[in-house]
Structure formats: structure tokens, C-alpha cells
Design a protein around this motif. Structure first.
Motif, PDB file in Angstrom:
ATOM      1  N   TYR A 246     -20.689 -18.172 122.746  1.00 25.50           N
ATOM      2  CA  TYR A 246     -20.592 -19.588 122.865  1.00 25.50           C
ATOM      3  C   TYR A 246     -21.028 -20.361 124.048  1.00 25.50           C
ATOM      4  O   TYR A 246     -21.566 -21.619 123.908  1.00 25.50           O
ATOM      5  CB  TYR A 246     -19.081 -19.961 122.542  1.00 25.50           C
ATOM      6  CG  TYR A 246     -18.803 -19.236 121.166  1.00 25.50           C
ATOM      7  CD1 TYR A 246     -19.396 -19.091 120.162  1.00 25.50           C
ATOM      8  CD2 TYR A 246     -17.319 -18.637 121.277  1.00 25.50           C
ATOM      9  CE1 TYR A 246     -18.952 -18.446 118.914  1.00 25.50           C
ATOM     10  CE2 TYR A 246     -16.600 -18.043 120.204  1.00 25.50           C
ATOM     11  CZ  TYR A 246     -17.609 -18.150 119.093  1.00 25.50           C
ATOM     12  OH  TYR A 246     -16.795 -17.074 117.871  1.00 25.50           O
ATOM     13  N   GLU A 247     -20.645 -19.787 125.116  1.00 26.77           N
ATOM     14  CA  GLU A 247     -21.313 -20.503 126.505  1.00 26.77           C
ATOM     15  C   GLU A 247     -22.634 -20.553 126.554  1.00 26.77           C
ATOM     16  O   GLU A 247     -23.347 -21.431 126.857  1.00 26.77           O
ATOM     17  CB  GLU A 247     -20.649 -19.484 127.508  1.00 26.77           C
ATOM     18  CG  GLU A 247     -19.174 -19.996 127.782  1.00 26.77           C
ATOM     19  CD  GLU A 247     -18.754 -19.471 129.271  1.00 26.77           C
ATOM     20  OE1 GLU A 247     -19.488 -18.855 129.969  1.00 26.77           O
ATOM     21  OE2 GLU A 247     -17.382 -19.054 129.364  1.00 26.77           O
TER      22      GLU A 247
ATOM     23  N   GLU B 121     -18.981 -28.161 116.919  1.00 24.42           N
ATOM     24  CA  GLU B 121     -18.632 -26.733 116.528  1.00 24.42           C
ATOM     25  C   GLU B 121     -18.198 -26.056 117.662  1.00 24.42           C
ATOM     26  O   GLU B 121     -17.254 -25.019 118.320  1.00 24.42           O
ATOM     27  CB  GLU B 121     -19.406 -26.283 115.692  1.00 24.42           C
ATOM     28  CG  GLU B 121     -18.947 -24.921 115.014  1.00 24.42           C
ATOM     29  CD  GLU B 121     -19.907 -24.212 113.942  1.00 24.42           C
ATOM     30  OE1 GLU B 121     -19.219 -23.066 113.511  1.00 24.42           O
ATOM     31  OE2 GLU B 121     -20.909 -24.960 113.753  1.00 24.42           O
TER      32      GLU B 121
ATOM     33  N   LYS C  26     -18.045 -26.850 121.222  1.00 22.30           N
ATOM     34  CA  LYS C  26     -17.002 -27.299 121.878  1.00 22.30           C
ATOM     35  C   LYS C  26     -15.845 -26.625 121.367  1.00 22.30           C
ATOM     36  O   LYS C  26     -14.837 -26.390 122.348  1.00 22.30           O
ATOM     37  CB  LYS C  26     -17.255 -29.002 121.882  1.00 22.30           C
ATOM     38  CG  LYS C  26     -18.096 -29.289 122.904  1.00 22.30           C
ATOM     39  CD  LYS C  26     -17.953 -30.933 123.065  1.00 22.30           C
ATOM     40  CE  LYS C  26     -19.190 -31.516 123.899  1.00 22.30           C
ATOM     41  NZ  LYS C  26     -18.907 -33.100 124.071  1.00 22.30           N
ATOM     42  N   LYS C  27     -15.610 -26.953 120.293  1.00 15.96           N
ATOM     43  CA  LYS C  27     -14.065 -26.170 119.729  1.00 15.96           C
ATOM     44  C   LYS C  27     -14.145 -24.935 119.955  1.00 15.96           C
ATOM     45  O   LYS C  27     -12.873 -24.650 120.212  1.00 15.96           O
ATOM     46  CB  LYS C  27     -14.110 -26.730 118.288  1.00 15.96           C
ATOM     47  CG  LYS C  27     -12.916 -26.513 117.510  1.00 15.96           C
ATOM     48  CD  LYS C  27     -12.848 -26.982 116.070  1.00 15.96           C
ATOM     49  CE  LYS C  27     -11.464 -26.720 115.354  1.00 15.96           C
ATOM     50  NZ  LYS C  27     -11.290 -27.116 114.025  1.00 15.96           N
TER      51      LYS C  27
ATOM     52  N   LEU D 276     -15.253 -23.125 122.385  1.00 18.06           N
ATOM     53  CA  LEU D 276     -15.180 -22.702 123.512  1.00 18.06           C
ATOM     54  C   LEU D 276     -13.732 -23.175 123.956  1.00 18.06           C
ATOM     55  O   LEU D 276     -13.227 -22.186 124.852  1.00 18.06           O
ATOM     56  CB  LEU D 276     -16.134 -23.631 124.312  1.00 18.06           C
ATOM     57  CG  LEU D 276     -17.713 -23.014 124.578  1.00 18.06           C
ATOM     58  CD1 LEU D 276     -18.510 -24.338 125.183  1.00 18.06           C
ATOM     59  CD2 LEU D 276     -17.688 -21.827 125.238  1.00 18.06           C
ATOM     60  N   GLU D 277     -13.156 -24.162 123.523  1.00 15.03           N
ATOM     61  CA  GLU D 277     -11.781 -24.790 123.510  1.00 15.03           C
ATOM     62  C   GLU D 277     -10.636 -23.678 123.345  1.00 15.03           C
ATOM     63  O   GLU D 277      -9.848 -23.489 123.775  1.00 15.03           O
ATOM     64  CB  GLU D 277     -11.492 -25.952 123.215  1.00 15.03           C
ATOM     65  CG  GLU D 277     -12.239 -27.102 123.910  1.00 15.03           C
ATOM     66  CD  GLU D 277     -12.238 -28.359 123.107  1.00 15.03           C
ATOM     67  OE1 GLU D 277     -11.324 -28.277 122.069  1.00 15.03           O
ATOM     68  OE2 GLU D 277     -12.639 -29.328 123.426  1.00 15.03           O
ATOM     69  N   THR D 278     -11.119 -22.906 122.173  1.00 14.90           N
ATOM     70  CA  THR D 278     -10.205 -22.027 121.520  1.00 14.90           C
ATOM     71  C   THR D 278     -10.356 -20.574 122.150  1.00 14.90           C
ATOM     72  O   THR D 278      -9.571 -19.405 121.867  1.00 14.90           O
ATOM     73  CB  THR D 278     -10.072 -22.004 120.280  1.00 14.90           C
ATOM     74  OG1 THR D 278     -11.692 -21.469 119.717  1.00 14.90           O
ATOM     75  CG2 THR D 278     -10.091 -23.131 119.551  1.00 14.90           C
ATOM     76  N   GLN D 279     -11.337 -20.350 123.006  1.00 10.83           N
ATOM     77  CA  GLN D 279     -11.599 -18.799 123.642  1.00 10.83           C
ATOM     78  C   GLN D 279     -10.397 -18.675 124.479  1.00 10.83           C
ATOM     79  O   GLN D 279      -9.768 -19.585 125.272  1.00 10.83           O
ATOM     80  CB  GLN D 279     -12.934 -18.920 124.627  1.00 10.83           C
ATOM     81  CG  GLN D 279     -13.932 -18.508 123.554  1.00 10.83           C
ATOM     82  CD  GLN D 279     -15.269 -18.375 124.385  1.00 10.83           C
ATOM     83  OE1 GLN D 279     -15.330 -18.883 125.596  1.00 10.83           O
ATOM     84  NE2 GLN D 279     -15.938 -17.721 124.008  1.00 10.83           N
TER      85      GLN D 279
END
Length: 212
Positions: free
Chosen positions: A171-172, A204, A206-207, A209-212
Motif C-alpha cells: 500500500y505504501e 482507498e 489512505k484507509k 494505510l491507516e488500518t495497517q
């Protein structure tokens, strides 16, 4: 594969026509027995004249058969003459195969273009799309990165690469790719990617990455 499709259509068509034989079928049968453009045109004109009538659903069905058979007949002609096609026609043929879901066949043509024109970005990008549809995300990533390497401002290639990297779980990298690609948005003259698509992908990622 295309020849098999034609055979299946022909068998289905014969069965359909035999079930209810009348003069309305004659032009279709003539074309089916001798598939040339003149017979195709006569059949199309005949069934088109009836297709506006809501009760003439059979004419619409016959038109569908005719267009499908003619499409695959022409695809066979292009396949048989692939080596003699000019470059742009060869690329358009590969794109048509891709659009029709003939993924293996389209990839084979893109690879010929990659070999002959390694610094032409579009065949690399489109091959990446075909590989992505096959869920070969590693292969798709390699092809799409190549598209960007040979044309740094290939905007839709960045968007495609971000999607591929998202599928790979990176994702990054996907978010960074998207951010890099946005620098070239104004240079995009192909309009293959909408603003809504970009914003949706960004949100999508960003979301994720936030949940990693």
C-alpha cells in the motif's frame, strides 16, 4: 479459440434455424454457407429493417449472430496476417483482443510490439492491463513499470501501477506511485482515467494505510 467460438455459434445457429424453417432464414443461411462481405451486408440490411419492431425479437437475435460471426471471421483474418499488419493496426488489433477478453492472444501481440519497439510506452501499459486481468499482478507490475521507465509522464500507467501494487498488498508503494503520477495529470491527453477514479483510489489507499 476464435475458430472454436465460430464453430459453436454455427452449430447453435443451425439448430435454431432448423427448428423453425421459413424464408426469413434464407439470407442468414446464405451468409453462413459463404461468409463474404456482400452476403453479410445483405443479411444485415434485411434484419435491420425488422429490428425496430418490438415483436421482431428474432431479427435482433439474428443480427447478434451475424455480427458475432463476422467479428470472429475478421479476427481470424487479422491473426493470419499479423506479420504484415502495419504497427498502428497491430496495436489496435491487440487492444481489440484485450477489450474482447482474449487476454493470451492480446499479450502475444503486445510482446511482439515490445520486442520491435521497446521504447514505445503504450504496448507495455496495455500488456500490464491484460496481465492484471489475468491476476498475474507481478507480471503486470513489471510491464507497467517498464511503460513508466520509457515515458515518465505516462499518467494512466501510474494509476494502473498503483492499482497493481494495492493488489500486491504494497500500500505504501501504491500511494507513492499515485502521488508521483498526479504530477503528470495535466499532460494526460488520453482521458482513460477519470478524476473520480483517482480520488476513489487515493481514499482507498489512505484507509488501507491507516488500518495497517
Amino acid at each position: 479459440m476464435k475458430k472454436i467460438v465460430i464453430l459453436v455459434i454455427a452449430v447453435v445457429s443451425i439448430a435454431f434455424l432448423t427448428a423453425e424453417e421459413h424464408s426469413e432464414n434464407e439470407l442468414f443461411k446464405t451468409y453462413q454457407q459463404d461468409q463474404n462481405f456482400e452476403n453479410f451486408q445483405k443479411a444485415i440490411e434485411h434484419y435491420n429493417s425488422n429490428s425496430e419492431d418490438a415483436e421482431e425479437s428474432k431479427s435482433v437475435l439474428m443480427l447478434s449472430y451475424l455480427y458475432t460471426i463476422e467479428l470472429h471471421r475478421n479476427l481470424n483474418i487479422l491473426e493470419e496476417n499479423l506479420d504484415s499488419l502495419d504497427t498502428r493496426t497491430k496495436f489496435s488489433y491487440a487492444n481489440l483482443l484485450l477489450e474482447l477478453g482474449e487476454l493470451e492472444e492480446s499479450i502475444a501481440v503486445y510482446e511482439k510490439l515490445n520486442a520491435d519497439f521497446p521504447t514505445w510506452s503504450c504496448p507495455w501499459r496495455h500488456k500490464g492491463e491484460a496481465l492484471m486481468k489475468q491476476q498475474d499482478f507481478k507480471g503486470a507490475e513489471v510491464a507497467t513499470i517498464k511503460a513508466i521507465e520509457v515515458r515518465e509522464d505516462h499518467f494512466d500507467a501510474y494509476i494502473q501501477l498503483a492499482k497493481i501494487q494495492k493488489e500486491l498488498g504494497d500500500y505504501e508503494a501504491a500511494f507513492l506511485t499515485l502521488e508521483n503520477g498526479m504530477k503528470y495529470e495535466e499532460k494526460d491527453h488520453e482521458d482513460e482515467v477519470t478524476d473520480e477514479e483517482v480520488e476513489s483510489l487515493k481514499a482507498e489507499l489512505k484507509k488501507l494505510l491507516e488500518t495497517q
